[in-house]
Each structure stands twice: as structure tokens, then as C-alpha cells.
Enzyme design. Structure first.
Site, short mmCIF file in Angstrom:
data_model
loop_
_atom_site.label_atom_id
_atom_site.label_comp_id
_atom_site.label_asym_id
_atom_site.label_seq_id
_atom_site.Cartn_x
_atom_site.Cartn_y
_atom_site.Cartn_z
N SER A 152 -74.12 -69.81 11.98
CA SER A 152 -74.04 -69.62 13.45
C SER A 152 -74.11 -68.07 13.98
O SER A 152 -72.93 -67.21 13.34
CB SER A 152 -72.98 -70.60 13.96
OG SER A 152 -73.05 -70.48 15.53
N ARG A 196 -64.20 -69.32 39.22
CA ARG A 196 -65.27 -69.47 39.46
C ARG A 196 -65.51 -69.93 40.91
O ARG A 196 -65.11 -70.97 41.26
CB ARG A 196 -66.36 -70.05 38.63
CG ARG A 196 -66.22 -69.55 37.37
CD ARG A 196 -67.03 -70.63 36.32
NE ARG A 196 -66.44 -70.45 34.86
CZ ARG A 196 -67.24 -69.62 33.95
NH1 ARG A 196 -68.65 -69.34 34.43
NH2 ARG A 196 -67.01 -69.31 32.83
N THR A 231 -76.92 -93.16 26.29
CA THR A 231 -76.97 -92.65 27.60
C THR A 231 -78.08 -92.79 28.50
O THR A 231 -79.21 -92.83 27.57
CB THR A 231 -76.59 -90.87 27.57
OG1 THR A 231 -76.51 -90.53 28.96
CG2 THR A 231 -77.91 -90.18 27.11
N THR A 232 -78.12 -92.97 29.79
CA THR A 232 -79.35 -93.44 30.37
C THR A 232 -80.55 -92.43 30.37
O THR A 232 -80.03 -91.35 30.41
CB THR A 232 -78.97 -93.74 31.82
OG1 THR A 232 -78.10 -94.80 31.75
CG2 THR A 232 -80.20 -94.44 32.80
N HIS A 234 -84.23 -69.72 26.88
CA HIS A 234 -84.90 -68.61 27.92
C HIS A 234 -86.18 -68.18 27.43
O HIS A 234 -86.50 -67.30 28.30
CB HIS A 234 -83.68 -67.57 27.84
CG HIS A 234 -82.59 -67.86 28.24
ND1 HIS A 234 -82.16 -68.13 29.52
CD2 HIS A 234 -81.23 -68.28 27.77
CE1 HIS A 234 -81.05 -68.35 29.82
NE2 HIS A 234 -80.42 -68.69 28.62
N THR A 264 -67.59 -64.59 30.01
CA THR A 264 -68.82 -64.75 29.58
C THR A 264 -69.55 -63.38 28.89
O THR A 264 -70.48 -63.52 28.05
CB THR A 264 -69.84 -64.79 30.88
OG1 THR A 264 -69.19 -66.16 31.56
CG2 THR A 264 -71.18 -65.20 30.58
N THR A 321 -85.22 -76.05 26.99
CA THR A 321 -84.79 -76.87 28.08
C THR A 321 -85.86 -77.11 29.03
O THR A 321 -86.98 -76.14 28.97
CB THR A 321 -83.84 -75.98 29.01
OG1 THR A 321 -83.51 -76.65 29.95
CG2 THR A 321 -84.36 -74.60 29.32
N LYS A 360 -85.14 -74.57 33.09
CA LYS A 360 -85.17 -73.01 33.47
C LYS A 360 -86.74 -72.81 33.84
O LYS A 360 -86.89 -73.08 34.86
CB LYS A 360 -84.56 -72.19 32.11
CG LYS A 360 -82.99 -72.37 32.41
CD LYS A 360 -82.18 -71.88 31.00
CE LYS A 360 -80.74 -72.15 31.21
NZ LYS A 360 -80.03 -71.93 30.07
N SER A 380 -79.21 -64.66 26.56
CA SER A 380 -79.23 -64.78 27.91
C SER A 380 -78.44 -63.68 28.65
O SER A 380 -78.99 -63.37 29.68
CB SER A 380 -78.49 -66.17 28.37
OG SER A 380 -77.93 -65.94 29.70
#
Ligand SMILES: *Cc1c(COP(=O)(O)O)cnc(C)c1O
Length: 407
Positions: A136, A21, A276-277, A216, A362, A244, A247, A188
Site C-alpha cells: 500500500s 472541523r 446495502t440498498t 481524482h 490531513t 467515483t 467528483k 488529492s
């Protein structure tokens, strides 16, 4: 072991396979997006970004920026702790309320990203419910796959969006075993959409929980941007809705929305949430402003849909093949990894158009593509330039055009 040698060898292998990549070094400019500057060695090039997940341009929306500036000046840079130890600020609390309301759920829980929310929530549910079997979808995102794997629960993969296969697999499992069906709404890479209602029907029939990744779709679909489940009136039928803030909402962060008990359960048992913070307060404030704005404004969504339709029509007129789907994602099919990378390179160098090539692993080999995401901040002139450039490169690469039936 010669460590450096080992790293070099593995990277050389990747390059040989064509899977290495290369990042495009961009400088986004507030107010000008999708225009950006690309740094390429000593050169700087003006480019138009056509592959961003900032689907609605909310990353530069004045209300989002004002909220972030206000919170930064008021509260400073970081949260200063985990949520449990001094890191829960009022901005986090308000954002979680905003998100619960968005999805019509009793509660919501923030994570540092969508990836972490899937990993932690699925991992925790599947691990902490004794004997849980996770069903799944075959094309689920890496974050869901990793969360399920981490849980060590038994996993059954069902064929992508295939209700018959899902039902057969649910029926084959012990009737009294706890079950969790994990899937996405908008996928996606192909831009196809899951049959959410029918999956919920199966979940009811087999007493399974449902976990829907709307990453998405949040901000993008439904009258208030609650996603495909909102658009179809199905939000109350899903056990967990995950989304999320990175996006369409244009900021960063992830979340789940669910019943008060389920959210409290994940809050209490998920390592990836606890240790985690917390997100910086200004990030939470910016995301809340974005969510709030898109709840009452459809202008961005409407213009975005218009741009998507325009681009599809223009590609059809040129005979440039793209995958038909009911979403906002336009996969222009190249079907060859070398050509796909070449076209992407030429778009950037000659035309100042940035579209990342999407190659194996991908997407499956032979389906290499350019994944284009038109937004309301792309102009008609941007669109003309893109279609002209693609058409010129289609000729140069001697790519087949698709005959279009009606004129
Ligand atoms: C991008 C993505 C995620 C991860 O969200 P981030 O906020 O970027 O970490 C999760 N699920 C799907 C389907 C995605 O495409």
C-alpha cells in the site's frame, strides 16, 4: 460513565488542537455554480466556491439533470432493495456497462460511494485470497487503508511513489505469496501523479495484482475521461481500476472495473456490496449521462485545464507560492495552521470566496495549505477576484512572496 461529559471532553480536546472541523453551510444553485449562498447563523452571504470536487461543473449539467428528472419521474425515488433482492434496476445495469466500457474492462460493479468501493473491494480481495500481501502506498486514501485493515491481510507500506522502495519490498516477500499493489493515480492533497507504467512493470515482474484508485482522475484525463491510465494507454495493464461518480462526474456513487471473474468475485463475497440498498435509479441514470457526455466531449476538460494554467500563471505573477504538480489541483502553501485558517476565514467574510483550509492531520504539520480547484464554470472575473483577494491577504499576514524568475 458520564457519556455526555466524555463526548464534550473529547471534542474540547479536538478544538484545542485546532483539529475540530467546522462545516460551511452552502446552498448550491443550479446554473450558477460555483456561485452559492452561505448560511451563517441568521446571515446569508453570496460566495464563490473554489474548493469543490465537482471539478467540471457536471453537477449542474443539463444532460445529467434531464436524465435524473426522466428517471425520477419514470421509476420513483429509491431502488427499493439491495442489488440481490429487487434493487437491481435497468439504470444500474446500463451504468455498469458504461463504466466497463470507459475503462476497457469486461465488467464493472457499482457501490454507494467511492469510499465504500475501496473499503469493500480491497477488503474482500485481501481477505478472500489466502495469504495475500497488500503493498500500500504510504499516502493512500483512508478508504483504502480501512479496507486493507478490515481484511486482516498482511500489509506492507511503501514510500509514496517510490519505485525502489516498492521493488525492495516486493522482492523481500515470499515469491509464491499472492500480492496486491494498491495505489492512486492523482493524489488529492499534493496533486502529484503515480508512475503507473513502472508500477505495472514491477507487478508483472513479481506476479502481483494492481489496484488503482483513479477517483481524482476519472472524467478529467484521457480522451474519453477514463483517467490517467487511459491517457497513458495503460488501462489493460491494471487488474482493478476504481473510481467515483461523485467528483468530476458530479453525482454520487463509486465503482470498480476489472475482469468478469474479479468483478463477479467481489459481487459475490463483498459484504459492503451485498447488504446495502442499491443507489436510487435516478442517481445511476444521472451518473451514466455524465459518463457518456464526458466520453465524447473534451470541452469541459479543455476549459478546465486552461483555467488551471491561468490561475497558476496569476499566482506566479503575484509571487504567491503554490506546489507545482502535473495535475489540476493547486495547493497554495501557507505553512502555518493559524494563518491558514485565518486566511480562509477572511476570504469568506471579506471577499465571499470559499476555500476550506487544509491542516494537520490531513497534511503534515508545516505544510498547511489552501487547496484550490479551478473549473470550467469559474469565469476570468472570478479568477481576478480570487487573485486580488489572496494578494491582499498575503500582505496583511506578512506572508513571504516567491520571486518569479522570468517576466
Ligand atoms: C474522495 C476519495 C474517495 C472516496 O470517494 P467518494 O465517492 O467521495 O466516497 C476515494 N479515494 C480517494 C483518493 C478520494 O479522494
Amino acid at each position: 460513565m458520564q457519556y455526555r461529559e466524555y463526548f464534550r471532553k473529547r471534542l474540547a480536546d479536538l478544538k484545542e488542537e485546532g483539529n475540530y472541523r467546522v462545516f460551511i453551510d452552502l446552498q448550491r444553485r443550479r446554473g450558477s455554480f460555483p456561485a452559492a449562498r452561505q448560511h451563517d447563523g441568521d446571515r446569508v452571504r453570496e460566495v464563490t466556491v473554489w474548493c469543490s470536487n465537482d471539478y467540471l461543473g457536471m453537477g449542474q449539467h443539463p444532460e445529467v439533470l434531464a436524465a435524473m428528472h426522466e428517471a425520477l419521474d419514470r421509476s420513483g425515488a429509491g431502488a427499493g432493495g439491495t442489488r440481490n433482492i429487487s434493487g437491481t434496476t435497468h439504470d444500474h445495469v446500463l451504468l455498469e456497462r458504461e463504466l466497463a466500457d470507459l475503462h476497457g474492462k469486461e465488467a464493472a460493479l457499482l457501490f454507494t460511494s467511492g469510499y465504500v468501493s475501496n473499503w469493500a473491494a480491497l477488503g474482500t480481495l485481501a481477505a478472500q485470497i489466502p495469504g495475500c500481501i497488500v503493498f500500500s502506498d504510504a499516502l493512500n486514501h483512508a478508504s483504502m487503508i480501512e479496507g486493507i485493515r478490515h481484511s486482516r491481510a498482511s500489509k506492507v507500506i511503501w514510500k509514496h511513489n517510490d519505485l525502489e522502495d516498492l521493488e525492495a519490498k516486493l522482492a523481500a516477500a515470499p515469491a509464491n505469496a499472492p500480492k496486491l499493489i494498491a495505489f492512486e493515480s492523482v493524489y488529492s492533497m499534493d496533486g502529484d501523479i503515480a508512475p503507473i507504467k513502472e508500477i505495472c512493470d514491477l507487478a508483472d515482474r513479481y506476479n502481483a495484482m494492481t489496484y488503482l484508485d483513479e477517483v481524482h482522475a476519472v472524467g478529467m484525463y484521457g480522451p474519453r475521461g477514463g483517467g490517467i491510465a487511459e491517457r497513458e494507454g495503460l488501462m489493460d495493464r491494471l487488474t482493478v481500476i476504481e473510481g467515483t461518480l461523485g467528483k468530476a462526474f458530479g453525482v454520487v456513487g463509486g465503482y470498480i472495473a476489472a475482469s468478469a471473474e474479479l468483478v463477479d468475485f467481489v459481487r459475490s463475497f463483498a459484504s459492503g456490496f451485498i447488504f446495502t440498498t442499491a443507489l436510487p435509479p435516478h442517481v445511476a441514470a444521472g451518473a451514466a449521462a455524465s459518463v457518456r457526455h464526458l466520453k465524447q466531449s473534451s470541452a469541459e476538460r479543455d476549459l478546465q485545464k486552461h483555467r488551471v494554467a491561468q490561475l497558476r500563471a496569476r499566482l506566479d505573477a503575484e509571487g504567491i507560492p503554490h506546489l507545482p504538480n502535473p495535475s489540476h489541483i493547486i495547493p497554495v502553501m501557507v505553512g502555518d495552521p493559524v494563518k491558514c485558517k485565518f486566511i480562509s476565514d477572511m476570504l469568506l467574510e471579506e471577499f465571499g470566496i470559499y476555500i476550506q483550509p487544509i491542516n494537520y492531520p490531513t497534511v503534515p504539520k508545516g505544510t498547511e495549505r489552501l487547496r484550490i480547484t479551478p473549473s470550467p464554470v469559474h469565469s476570468e472575473a472570478d479568477l481576478d477576484h480570487l487573485v486580488d483577494a489572496l494578494s491582499a491577504l498575503w500582505n496583511r499576514c506578512q506572508m513571504a512572496r516567491r520571486r518569479v524568475a522570468a517576466q
